[in-house]
Design a protein around this motif. Structure first.
Motif, PDB file in Angstrom:
ATOM      1  N   VAL A  34      -5.652   7.786   4.027  1.00  0.00           N
ATOM      2  CA  VAL A  34      -5.218   6.384   4.024  1.00  0.00           C
ATOM      3  C   VAL A  34      -4.180   6.144   5.111  1.00  0.00           C
ATOM      4  O   VAL A  34      -4.301   5.220   5.927  1.00  0.00           O
TER       5      VAL A  34
ATOM      6  N   ARG B 282      -3.383  14.578  -4.678  1.00  0.00           N
ATOM      7  CA  ARG B 282      -3.432  13.296  -3.975  1.00  0.00           C
ATOM      8  C   ARG B 282      -3.372  13.460  -2.462  1.00  0.00           C
ATOM      9  O   ARG B 282      -3.553  12.495  -1.723  1.00  0.00           O
TER      10      ARG B 282
ATOM     11  N   ALA C  86      -5.176   5.050  -2.701  1.00  0.00           N
ATOM     12  CA  ALA C  86      -3.747   5.320  -2.802  1.00  0.00           C
ATOM     13  C   ALA C  86      -3.325   5.490  -4.255  1.00  0.00           C
ATOM     14  O   ALA C  86      -2.393   6.232  -4.545  1.00  0.00           O
ATOM     15  N   VAL C  87      -3.999   4.813  -5.181  1.00  0.00           N
ATOM     16  CA  VAL C  87      -3.543   4.855  -6.573  1.00  0.00           C
ATOM     17  C   VAL C  87      -4.417   5.694  -7.485  1.00  0.00           C
ATOM     18  O   VAL C  87      -3.964   6.160  -8.527  1.00  0.00           O
TER      19      VAL C  87
ATOM     20  N   LEU D 229      -8.300   0.127   1.131  1.00  0.00           N
ATOM     21  CA  LEU D 229      -7.766   1.489   0.985  1.00  0.00           C
ATOM     22  C   LEU D 229      -6.931   1.699  -0.273  1.00  0.00           C
ATOM     23  O   LEU D 229      -6.674   2.834  -0.664  1.00  0.00           O
TER      24      LEU D 229
ATOM     25  N   MET E  10       2.123   4.423  -3.001  1.00  0.00           N
ATOM     26  CA  MET E  10       2.125   5.875  -2.856  1.00  0.00           C
ATOM     27  C   MET E  10       3.533   6.432  -3.040  1.00  0.00           C
ATOM     28  O   MET E  10       3.755   7.343  -3.827  1.00  0.00           O
TER      29      MET E  10
ATOM     30  N   CYS F 147      -5.861  -2.764   3.968  1.00  0.00           N
ATOM     31  CA  CYS F 147      -5.099  -2.212   2.851  1.00  0.00           C
ATOM     32  C   CYS F 147      -5.769  -2.525   1.515  1.00  0.00           C
ATOM     33  O   CYS F 147      -5.711  -1.730   0.587  1.00  0.00           O
TER      34      CYS F 147
ATOM     35  N   LEU G  18       0.833  -1.207   0.000  1.00  0.00           N
ATOM     36  CA  LEU G  18       0.000   0.000   0.000  1.00  0.00           C
ATOM     37  C   LEU G  18       0.870   1.260   0.000  1.00  0.00           C
ATOM     38  O   LEU G  18       0.671   2.175  -0.812  1.00  0.00           O
ATOM     39  N   TYR G  19       1.855   1.299   0.906  1.00  0.00           N
ATOM     40  CA  TYR G  19       2.691   2.487   0.996  1.00  0.00           C
ATOM     41  C   TYR G  19       3.597   2.631  -0.209  1.00  0.00           C
ATOM     42  O   TYR G  19       3.841   3.741  -0.682  1.00  0.00           O
TER      43      TYR G  19
ATOM     44  N   GLN H 135      -6.360  12.213  -0.112  1.00  0.00           N
ATOM     45  CA  GLN H 135      -6.566  10.764  -0.067  1.00  0.00           C
ATOM     46  C   GLN H 135      -5.431  10.060   0.643  1.00  0.00           C
ATOM     47  O   GLN H 135      -5.654   9.180   1.473  1.00  0.00           O
ATOM     48  N   TRP H 136      -4.213  10.466   0.334  1.00  0.00           N
ATOM     49  CA  TRP H 136      -3.070   9.800   0.965  1.00  0.00           C
ATOM     50  C   TRP H 136      -3.056  10.031   2.468  1.00  0.00           C
ATOM     51  O   TRP H 136      -2.777   9.122   3.241  1.00  0.00           O
TER      52      TRP H 136
END
Lengths: 46, 225, 227
Positions: free
Chosen positions: C142, C135, B220-221, B216, B153, B213, B149-150, C138-139
């Protein structure tokens, strides 16, 4: 006095309260300054 | 489900084609393990006692390498956007990516655990070895979910090499503690029957983060409105 | 503006009274003596940091759910104020530890958990600064959700890892002269924190507006540059 009591300790108390006060005041000031900057910028652009 | 498998297959195929890259992660883990041994001196007893910690740290450090790499290809070809355009769904993509990362990290286990057995002259039978690899796999799964997930980003940032560890490391403290403790109990005996609670902690972390995750990942994308 | 100011003033007044009572009115504790007075700022910091993190978690869900940028403004306010209180919490805890245990740091459950918590949410603020404008909301949401979910897990694993911890001090078991300054300070910091949250959210909103609206002056400069 009962056994096991910590004698003195005022210096720790003063240290803890002073640091707390300094951090809170510093944060308040930072918020204030950022708010003022932002208002200033908006004023200039308009 | 089929979509997950097809993306996973594509990732694994790419991983196979770029064996050098995968190999570098393995090599990195091995070097890390060696460095820990040098840092803690030649006292075999002390080294042996620290084995679980070294193993998990080697896993943790190599995970950032693997995770940072995992979105590189998509980013370079702007393929992530392509995949998202198609009705694949980001959730399927997350699970495919996370599975690929978890598999890759788990595959490190035989090499690194084997090396530790030799280096620290651990006397372990097959059940303990299986236990170690099991703990490693649970830990790898725990790293892979939030890590994927991270990484999705941070792979868009110039500072990705720093950004991923500072976000991921504090988050996976439970994984670190859980797998170190579990490995410790597997290696040096479990007098108080604690192994089960540490394994369930790891399992709980895995289940929670694989679910959270997955939900979520979309945010993230995908671009916000 | 007026709400914010009155909240801040009320909070400040409560804090002043509470601190005065904590320092000079409340009796010294039976075992910990004067050192116990650190509790009157320590415990309220802890409560409010946790509360604000919980707010941030709620704002994060609202932000993802609705997609409205106002929730993101509030989110950054809550996280930032909570991080400040969390950092204070650690310093106070360390001083407390030095006075009672004789060491600046002990791997106590709550101390360790609050350190991990600080790192987690400082990470949220860092990610936010690095993210691009479209972004960012949202980031942040999250990362906030992911971090918040981790807190109980960290707490339990540190607790098992090191089962040395203090007995939870609840206000019911202590002298009423100690409860009052504790409550006053807790509410005082809460009001002040909410006022700061709102102020920080307003700053974020202003920034967002500035980033969104293309400035006429900037457009002109660009056009002349092309010509």
């Amino acid at each position: 006095m009962p056994e096991g009591v910590i004698v003195g300790g005022w210096s720790y108390v003063i240290a803890a309260y002073s640091i707390t006060a300094i951090v809170l005041v510093a944060y308040a000031w930072s918020i204030h300054r950022r708010g003022r900057d932002e208002r200033g910028k908006r004023g200039r652009h308009e | 489900m089929r979509v997950v498998w097809s993306i996973l297959a594509k990732d694994l195929l790419l991983e196979w084609r770029e064996r050098a890259r995968t190999l570098s992660v393995v090599l990195f883990a091995v070097v890390t393990l060696l460095l820990f041994s040098f840092a803690l001196g030649p006292d075999v007893e002390a080294l042996r006692a620290g084995t679980p910690g070294f193993l998990v740290l080697a896993l943790l450090l190599s995970s950032t390498l693997a995770l940072n790499e995992s979105f590189r290809i998509e980013r370079e070809d702007r393929a992530l956007e392509g995949l998202l355009m198609r009705p694949v769904g980001s959730m399927a993509m997350f699970y495919a990516k996370a599975l690929a990362n978890a598999l890759l990290l788990t595959l490190l286990a035989p090499v690194v655990v084997g090396l530790a057995v030799v280096l620290y002259s651990l006397e372990v039978g097959p059940p303990a070895l299986a236990g170690l690899v099991g703990c490693w796999a649970l830990g790898a799964a725990g790293l892979a979910a939030p890590g994927t997930l991270y990484a999705a980003m941070t792979s868009r940032l110039k500072t990705q090499d720093v950004a991923l560890p500072i976000l991921l490391f504090p988050l996976v403290v439970p994984v670190l503690l859980g797998s170190v403790k579990a490995m410790d109990l597997v290696l040096f005996g479990d007098a108080m029957n604690q192994l089960q609670s540490w394994v369930s902690l790891l399992l709980a972390f895995d289940v929670i983060y694989w679910a959270v995750c997955g939900v979520l990942f979309r945010y993230a994308v995908e671009e916000g409105e | 503006m007026n709400v914010r100011r009155s909240l801040a003033i009320a909070g400040l007044l409560l804090l002043v009274v509470g601190t005065y009572m904590g320092l000079f009115v409340a009796p010294p504790e039976r075992h910990m003596g004067e050192v116990q007075r650190i509790m009157y700022v320590h415990v309220p910091s802890a409560w409010n940091a946790m509360l604000l993190y919980t707010f941030a978690f709620g704002f994060a869900i609202a932000s993802l759910w609705s997609g409205k940028p106002e929730w993101d403004d509030r989110l950054v306010g809550a996280v930032e104020v909570a991080v400040v209180l969390n950092a204070l919490l650690l310093v106070q805890g360390s001083i407390w530890g030095r006075a009672t245990w004789g060491v600046w740091w002990d791997w106590d459950v709550r101390l360790t958990t609050s350190l991990v918590m600080l790192l987690l949410f400082a990470g949220v603020l860092t990610l936010r600064r690095m993210a691009s404008a479209e972004r960012r909301a949202q980031w942040s949401a999250v990362a906030t959700i992911v971090a918040f979910v981790d807190v109980p897990l960290v707490y339990y694993c540190v607790r098992w890892w090191r089962s040395l911890h203090q007995i939870q001090s609840s206000p019911e078991t202590v002298d009423p002269a100690m409860v009052i300054p504790l409550r006053l300070n807790a509410i005082g910091i809460l009001l002040l924190g909410v006022a700061w949250l709102m102020a920080r959210a307003a700053i974020e909103k202003a920034r967002r507006r500035r980033d969104e609206a293309p400035l006429p002056s900037r457009v002109i400069v660009k056009e002349t540059a092309h010509a």
